[in-house]
Design a protein around this motif. Structure first.
Motif, PDB file in Angstrom:
ATOM      1  N   ARG A 283      -3.719   5.346   1.234  1.00  0.00           N
ATOM      2  CA  ARG A 283      -4.211   5.236   2.603  1.00  0.00           C
ATOM      3  C   ARG A 283      -3.865   6.510   3.367  1.00  0.00           C
ATOM      4  NH1 ARG A 283      -2.796  -0.968   4.649  1.00  0.00           N
ATOM      5  NH2 ARG A 283      -3.893  -2.040   2.937  1.00  0.00           N
TER       6      ARG A 283
ATOM      7  N   TYR B 234      -2.747   8.733   6.677  1.00  0.00           N
ATOM      8  CA  TYR B 234      -1.965   8.512   7.880  1.00  0.00           C
ATOM      9  C   TYR B 234      -2.908   8.500   9.089  1.00  0.00           C
ATOM     10  CZ  TYR B 234       2.325   9.309   5.238  1.00  0.00           C
ATOM     11  OH  TYR B 234       3.356   9.204   4.338  1.00  0.00           O
TER      12      TYR B 234
ATOM     13  N   PRO C 134       0.822  -1.215   0.000  1.00  0.00           N
ATOM     14  CA  PRO C 134       0.000   0.000   0.000  1.00  0.00           C
ATOM     15  C   PRO C 134       0.854   1.262   0.000  1.00  0.00           C
ATOM     16  CG  PRO C 134       0.110  -0.888   2.207  1.00  0.00           C
ATOM     17  CD  PRO C 134       0.822  -1.880   1.320  1.00  0.00           C
TER      18      PRO C 134
ATOM     19  N   TYR D 228       0.840   5.506   1.304  1.00  0.00           N
ATOM     20  CA  TYR D 228       0.247   6.434   2.269  1.00  0.00           C
ATOM     21  C   TYR D 228       0.521   7.879   1.848  1.00  0.00           C
ATOM     22  CZ  TYR D 228      -0.580   2.665   5.659  1.00  0.00           C
ATOM     23  OH  TYR D 228      -1.036   1.532   6.295  1.00  0.00           O
TER      24      TYR D 228
END
Length: 239
Positions: free
Chosen positions: A135, A137, A113, A115
């Motif tokens: 994604r 944080y 993934p 971030y």
């Protein structure tokens, strides 16, 4: 001569403090945990521009992170495989193209993934497309991946969602803090850019310059530095 011998005799009777003194004075040579190991990749953005992409890993477990792949970089993926590292995620300090431009390639190559702060998603969409999923944080400012833990330090100003990533004595500062400079403020007018720059500088003073003096600062461009060096010499941070 007799007087000198008598002084030596008295000194010999005193309890020796040498071992304790040596231990106190040389304590900073004692072995400490190694922390994360880092490799810097100098990625070409064009004929006259480069950026720093980082691989950071725990030498004990091989768990690793990649920070700010600005362009598709096969050399990063090759290094990861050759070193038998287990990458857990790709992390970004902000959403500018020169810091997220390689995330699609790397996330696919490593099957991990990515971030990014939500406030910078619109910026990143210009480089990777609105369909790519970042994604967010964690709200508590702590990112835990496997056995690794990072502090996510919000430093808005260069972009709305700029962050610095701290792991022990390492600080990945993106375009917030450089050796001798800071990132330019964002905005669609001179007044807004000045306000963003001031906001960024205040965040650096309150959240970065309070870190331990020898924290190693690894910026998105240019050479590394330390918190202590920037506190004392960075012209943008003088009161």
């Amino acid at each position: 001569m007799r007087r000198f011998a008598w002084v030596l005799f008295l000194l010999a009777l005193l309890p020796s403090r040498a071992p304790a003194q040596v231990k106190d004075d040389l304590g900073f040579f004692a072995e400490e945990p190694l922390g994360l190991q880092v490799k810097t990749f100098l990625l070409a953005l064009g004929p006259d521009a480069t950026m720093n992409c980082y691989a950071a890993w725990d030498p004990g477990t091989g768990e690793a992170l990649v920070i700010d792949p600005g362009v598709p970089a096969p050399e990063v993926a090759e290094f990861i495989r050759a070193s038998e590292l287990k990458v857990l995620a790709v992390l970004h300090t902000h959403g500018h193209t020169d810091h997220v431009g390689g995330v699609e390639y790397l996330a696919e190559q490593l099957a991990v993934p990515a971030y990014l702060h939500p406030a910078d998603r619109s910026l990143a969409a210009g480089a990777v497309g609105a369909g790519f999923f970042f994604r967010p944080y964690p709200d508590d400012g702590r990112l835990r991946l496997g056995g690794l833990e990072l502090e996510i330090i919000a430093t808005p100003g260069h972009t709305p969602g700029s962050v610095c990533l701290r792991a022990g004595n390492l600080l990945f500062s993106g375009d917030t803090l450089f050796a001798g400079a800071v990132g330019k403020g964002h905005g669609d007018s001179a007044a807004r850019r000045r306000a963003s720059l001031q906001r960024e500088i205040e965040a650096i003073r309150r959240r970065l310059l309070v870190l331990p003096a020898m924290t190693r600062v690894l910026p998105g461009h240019g050479p590394s530095t330390t918190v202590d060096a920037e506190k004392g010499a960075n012209p943008f941070l003088r009161e």
